[in-house]
Design a protein around this motif. Structure first.
Motif: not given
Length: 420
Positions: A130-132, A134-135, A315, A319, A321, A350, A352, A357, A362
């Motif tokens: 998810r973080q990747h 969104e980035n 990381t 992480r 999803y 990735s 937060p 990252y 990123e």
């Protein structure tokens, strides 16, 4: 679980990546020998092909370890997987009565050449961090908002099995079409935005029939083990080609995996739950047990000529999803038959914080924020001669489960045959 002690003393070191708790599977050769199946233990590799031939490892009526690949054993299913692990425990545990017989089949890891551990049948890469996601939305579209489908399905694309290589294989900078925003037409040449993607790879052991969906429980049982995976990416080539059908040449030139398959059985004590759902999933994607693993991950970068590598990211696999079982279940939903040796890339992992990252895209925010290495050099993307290394480990009570490094050095692009 605590350390299970072995008569191979180096396997009892808390920081050794290959204790008896692990027993990862690889393919190795030594001077004068052909590649064969091996199991890492301490600073040694055990020739299990030779053990089977010598009658010290009986798994069935026909040999399963007589090829330079673990596919036959993988296809045999969980009962045989467990039998092999139990036999190896018996041979290698402290006080084993077969020590003298087994010792003759150990080779120093330092003298072994490691090969691709299994024949990759198909390769599918997911976009499930998810973080990747969104980035990348923020970088590419100016907004972290996810696509409408992202929180409901694990998005993926079919890659190239022929491009999967074992750690240590050099990668040539790929040629491709790119187009500058202000240009009237694309140009052909080497990528200028070469990147990595820090991923885990799940390996399908047993197959599923064509036309038959599977449950997450079935999918979880089908997964033989895991490797570290670097899905090298040419961001400028990908940016020009990906609409409307997604990645193609920007992803087809190389995917590196670590040399040892860490089995699902070895990772069982490290299971952890997927994050809380932002939106409820359809019932076919729900899991009855935690689907991720607590595996710490690192990315290291070393310019050519530098004596040491810089840790540029740290990381954790937790992480993600979506779990590998959820990805496999969705893959088979429409009737796609999954086969022994299929490889599923998790998607870029990735966290937060910027230090977590999983891609240079990123880390440098598409080149707008270059980062500095320990050598004093700066990077936005990979330069020729750079070596990138992924590392992963799960930490137990007095022991470490490691994968071996996943490393690749970038070589200059090969001569462009389309120019004079």
């Amino acid at each position: 679980m605590t350390l299970i002690r072995s008569w191979v003393e180096t396997a009892n070191d808390p920081d050794c990546p290959f204790p008896l708790n692990n027993l990862p599977y690889g393919v190795f050769s030594t001077a004068g020998t052909k590649p064969r199946c091996g199991v890492a233990i301490g600073d040694q590799v055990l020739d299990v092909t030779a053990l089977e031939r010598a009658g010290l490892l009986h798994l069935g009526d026909t040999p399963l370890l007589d090829r330079a690949a673990w596919n036959p054993l993988m296809a045999a299913g969980p009962v045989v997987w467990n039998r092999l692990r139990t036999i190896l425990f018996g041979h290698l545990a402290e006080g084993a009565g077969t020590r003298d017989q087994i010792e003759a089949h150990l080779h120093p890891l330092s003298a072994a050449t490691l090969h691709l551990p299994f024949n990759v049948t198909e390769y599918t890469d997911f976009y499930a961090g998810r973080q990747h996601a969104e980035n990348m939305g923020s970088i590419m579209r100016g907004s972290p908002d996810l696509p409408a489908n992202w929180l409901h399905i694990p998005i993926g694309y079919n890659g190239r099995a022929s491009s999967v290589v074992v750690s240590g294989t050099p990668i040539h900078r790929p040629l491709g079409q790119t187009k500058s925003p202000d240009a009237d037409a694309p140009t052909l040449g080497p990528t200028k935005r070469l990147d990595i993607e820090l991923e885990m790879g799940a390996i399908v052991g047993t197959s599923s029939p064509f036309g038959a969906p599977i449950t997450t429980e079935t999918a979880d049982a089908m997964i033989f083990g895991y490797v570290l995976l670097n899905d090298w990416s040419a961001r400028d080539i990908q940016g020009w080609e990906y609409q409307p059908l997604g990645p193609f040449q920007g992803k087809a030139f190389g995917t590196s995996i670590s040399p040892w398959i860490v089995t699902a059985a070895a990772l069982e004590p490290f299971r952890t739950s997927v994050p809380e759902r932002v939106k409820p999933l359809l019932p076919y994607l729900t899991e009855s047990k935690p689907g991720l693993y607590d595996i710490s991950l690192q990315v290291l970068m070393q310019p050519e000529g530098a004596k040491t590598a810089t840790v540029v990211s740290e990381t954790n696999y937790s992480r993600m999803y979506y779990s590998a079982a959820q990805q496999l279940t969705h893959h088979a939903l429409g009737g796609c038959g999954m086969r022994t040796g299929d490889l599923l890339g998790s998607g870029t992992i990735s966290g937060p914080n910027k230090s977590e990252y999983g891609s240079l895209m990123e880390m440098s925010w598409a080149g707008r924020e270059p980062f500095t290495l320990d050598t004093g050099e700066t990077r936005s993307f990979i330069e020729d001669g750079d070596t990138l290394t992924l590392r992963g480990a799960a930490k137990g009570s007095g022991y470490t489960i490691g994968f071996g490094d996943c490393t690749g050095k970038i070589l200059p692009a090969k001569r462009n045959p389309f120019v004079g």
